[in-house]
Every structure is written in C-alpha cells, then in structure tokens.
Enzyme design. Structure first.
Site, PDB file in Angstrom:
ATOM      1  N   LYS A  45       0.862  -1.186   0.000  1.00  0.00           N
ATOM      2  CA  LYS A  45       0.000   0.000   0.000  1.00  0.00           C
ATOM      3  C   LYS A  45       0.901   1.239   0.000  1.00  0.00           C
ATOM      4  O   LYS A  45       1.953   1.243   0.660  1.00  0.00           O
ATOM      5  CB  LYS A  45      -0.899  -0.004   1.250  1.00  0.00           C
ATOM      6  CG  LYS A  45      -1.759   1.239   1.431  1.00  0.00           C
ATOM      7  CD  LYS A  45      -2.810   1.377   0.365  1.00  0.00           C
ATOM      8  CE  LYS A  45      -3.589   2.692   0.476  1.00  0.00           C
ATOM      9  NZ  LYS A  45      -4.420   2.963  -0.701  1.00  0.00           N
ATOM     10  N   CYS A 131      -2.543   9.602  -6.782  1.00  0.00           N
ATOM     11  CA  CYS A 131      -3.703   9.339  -5.916  1.00  0.00           C
ATOM     12  C   CYS A 131      -4.733  10.458  -6.071  1.00  0.00           C
ATOM     13  O   CYS A 131      -4.417  11.629  -5.831  1.00  0.00           O
ATOM     14  CB  CYS A 131      -3.285   9.212  -4.459  1.00  0.00           C
ATOM     15  SG  CYS A 131      -4.738   8.951  -3.405  1.00  0.00           S
TER      16      CYS A 131
HETATM   17  C1  SIN Z   1      -6.323   5.754  -1.993  1.00  0.00           C
HETATM   18  O1  SIN Z   1      -5.760   5.359  -0.973  1.00  0.00           O
HETATM   19  O2  SIN Z   1      -7.099   6.713  -1.982  1.00  0.00           O
HETATM   20  C2  SIN Z   1      -6.068   5.070  -3.301  1.00  0.00           C
HETATM   21  C3  SIN Z   1      -4.660   5.172  -3.672  1.00  0.00           C
HETATM   22  C4  SIN Z   1      -4.447   5.675  -5.047  1.00  0.00           C
HETATM   23  O3  SIN Z   1      -5.386   5.802  -5.843  1.00  0.00           O
HETATM   24  O4  SIN Z   1      -3.293   5.966  -5.364  1.00  0.00           O
END
Ligand code: SIN
Length: 311
Positions: A45, A131
């Site tokens: 993540k 993001c």
């Molecule tokens: C998110 O955590 O909002 C998604 C991550 C991303 O789209 O890079």
C-alpha cells in the site's frame, strides 16, 4: 514450455502478475497472502511518512463493471512496510518486491525517499504520483511542472530502482509532454494506470461512497481501454530502459495478454483481486498460458509490445 516469467530492470519475476497498490497490501498478513499465491511479486500500500487512517467509510464500493473508491491513502506508515521488506530481504533474498510511497508534500516525499535511500532496501520503489483521493491534494502527475521539479530534485540524491505510478492521460499532447519529462530521468518503470479519478456512482438517489460527496477513482472493466491506451502510448514514447507496468481492467488472462501486447512487462490486478481474492493469480496465469500456447508463444517477450495496426 510456456513461461509467464518477466523482469523489471535487473529483477526477475517468476510470473508477470502481481497486485495493484491498494488491494491486499495494507498489512503484512495481506502481503503474505499475495506472496504465498501464484503472483510473481507484490507491491505495498502506498506509504506516507506517518500512518494514516484515510477517509471516512464507506470508501470502497464494488459495482457491476468495476469499483469506485476514495480511500484517502490509509496506510501503516513507511517504517511498517520498509521493516517488513528488509526482513524479507534477509529471509527470501531471491525475491524482489515493490515499495509504494508518496509524501503529502514534496518535502515529505523527499524525506521518505532519503530514508529509503539510506536504508539497506534493495528492491523496487514505486512513487505514487496519481492518488486522486486526498482532499485538497491534486494528482501530482497532472501537473507537469511540479512532476518535473520533483523528479529533478529526487534524482540529485536517489540511486535505487525507482518508477512512478501514473494517472490515466486522455490527450495525445499529454502523452507527448509526460513522456518527454519521464525520458529525462533514470526511471526504471512507469505504471499505467491508477484509477480514473473522480467518477461518481449513484444507487437509487444516493452516492455509493461517503468521502468527497461520492466522487472517487474508478477501477475494473470501465478502465481497460484507457489503461491499454496509456500502456501503449508510453511504450511508443519512452526510452527502452524505462519499462511499463500495465494496470487497469484485468479480469482474465485475455486482458493481461492485451496489456502485454501493448507493451507491459508486468501486469497488476486491483479491483478483480479485491472481488475474487488471491486465487485469481492462478486462474489468470492459466488463462494467459493457454492463449500463449494456442498462439505458439513460449515467453511474454515473444509478443510484448507487438500490437498489430491496420494499414
Ligand atoms: C487511496 O488510498 O485513496 C487510493 C490510492 C491511489 O489511488 O493511489
């Protein structure tokens, strides 16, 4: 013998498939599940310097043609993922993984990357420039000046294998401009694409997710043609040292075959992994191998980037 092995830079992977950042990668337990599956590797993540709770729930919603999310970068913080990867470097030195990261400001991004540079970590690093879900923080890669300035500074001190995760672009001029910038730097890869940002999905009369009045990134079937176009546009424009990871709309081996045909060296699965679980890696690998066998291809290099055009 048909093989779906691949490589990014000098790193070899037994299978071209992996998770996309955001899915099955928040905790060590989830990452271990991917590691023990048929996937060739995993990406964590996206880590910020400190851990984050992210946006209020519900913030992810499966929909018939894909998903919508506005997670807001919930994560355990850089040290959590870096420590785990350093542990794996000792216990499974033959394997390489991807560390995804970004700061909430350019300064924070530099702090994070300097920490990674100073660490013993030798794997791949994916800088997330795309993001769409942190309120008040635009997608970095839609601002070409900021992107170029950021990368210029990064490569004054960063020597490890770095790639960038990109949002989808929708205009030929933007493919040209973005590729011109990326070609100036010793990037190892670009990853096309993150979700199509700020879609809106409605059920009855109400939005499907809570943050940002329902606006969120779209994934899944909706985005495959856009993802393929981005993979191929960058394959056509980037110097050969910069490899491409294809992400977006991969539900089947056929979808992966198309990403590779467009130029992808690895293929990430997000929404469908979330829907189906890690068993998907075995299924799509078998499906891709069956297509390759039928066409007489032994390795992905036999057809990677060899998309046919009409005269
Ligand atoms: C998110 O955590 O909002 C998604 C991550 C991303 O789209 O890079």
């Amino acid at each position: 013998m048909v093989s779906t092995a691949s490589h990014i830079g000098d790193f070899q992977f037994k299978n071209v498939f992996m998770n996309a950042a955001g899915v099955y990668c928040m905790t060590r337990e989830e990452l271990e599940t991917v590691r023990q599956s048929a996937a060739g590797t995993f990406v964590t993540k996206t880590a910020t310097l400190e851990s984050r709770a992210g946006n209020p729930e519900p913030r992810y919603h499966d929909v018939p043609l894909g998903s919508i999310n506005s997670m807001g970068l919930p994560n355990q913080g850089l040290d959590y993922y870096l420590d785990y990867l350093l542990e794996l470097q000792d216990t499974a030195p033959e394997d390489t993984f991807f560390l995804s990261l970004v700061g909430l400001s350019p300064d924070e991004t530099h702090t994070i990357l300097k920490k990674v540079e100073a660490s013993a970590y030798q794997g791949l690093i994916e800088l997330n420039l795309s993001c769409p879900n942190v309120p008040g923080k635009p997608q970095i890669a839609y601002d070409f000046e900021t992107t170029e300035n950021l990368l210029t500074e990064v490569f004054t001190y960063f020597t490890k294998s770095l790639g960038v995760k990109l949002p989808p672009y929708f205009d030929i001029v933007h493919f040209d401009q973005a590729a011109t910038i990326f070609n100036k730097f010793p990037l190892t890869f670009v990853n096309c694409v993150n979700s199509i940002g700020n879609g809106l999905y409605i059920e009855d009369e109400t939005v499907a997710i809570k943050p940002k009045q329902g606006f969120g990134g779209l994934g899944g079937q909706y985005i495959k043609p856009t993802a393929l176009a981005n993979v191929h546009a960058f394959y056509q424009r980037l110097k050969p040292e910069i490899q491409i990871i294809g992400t977006g709309g991969v539900l089947t081996g056929r979808d992966a075959f198309e990403h590779i045909l467009c130029g992808a060296s690895m293929v990430q699965i997000g929404t469908q992994l979330q829907k189906e679980g890690v068993g998907i890696f075995e299924r799509v690998t078998a499906e891709l191998k069956a297509i390759m066998a039928e066409k007489g291809y032994d390795s992905i290099e036999d057809f990677r980037g060899k998309l046919h055009y009409m005269d």
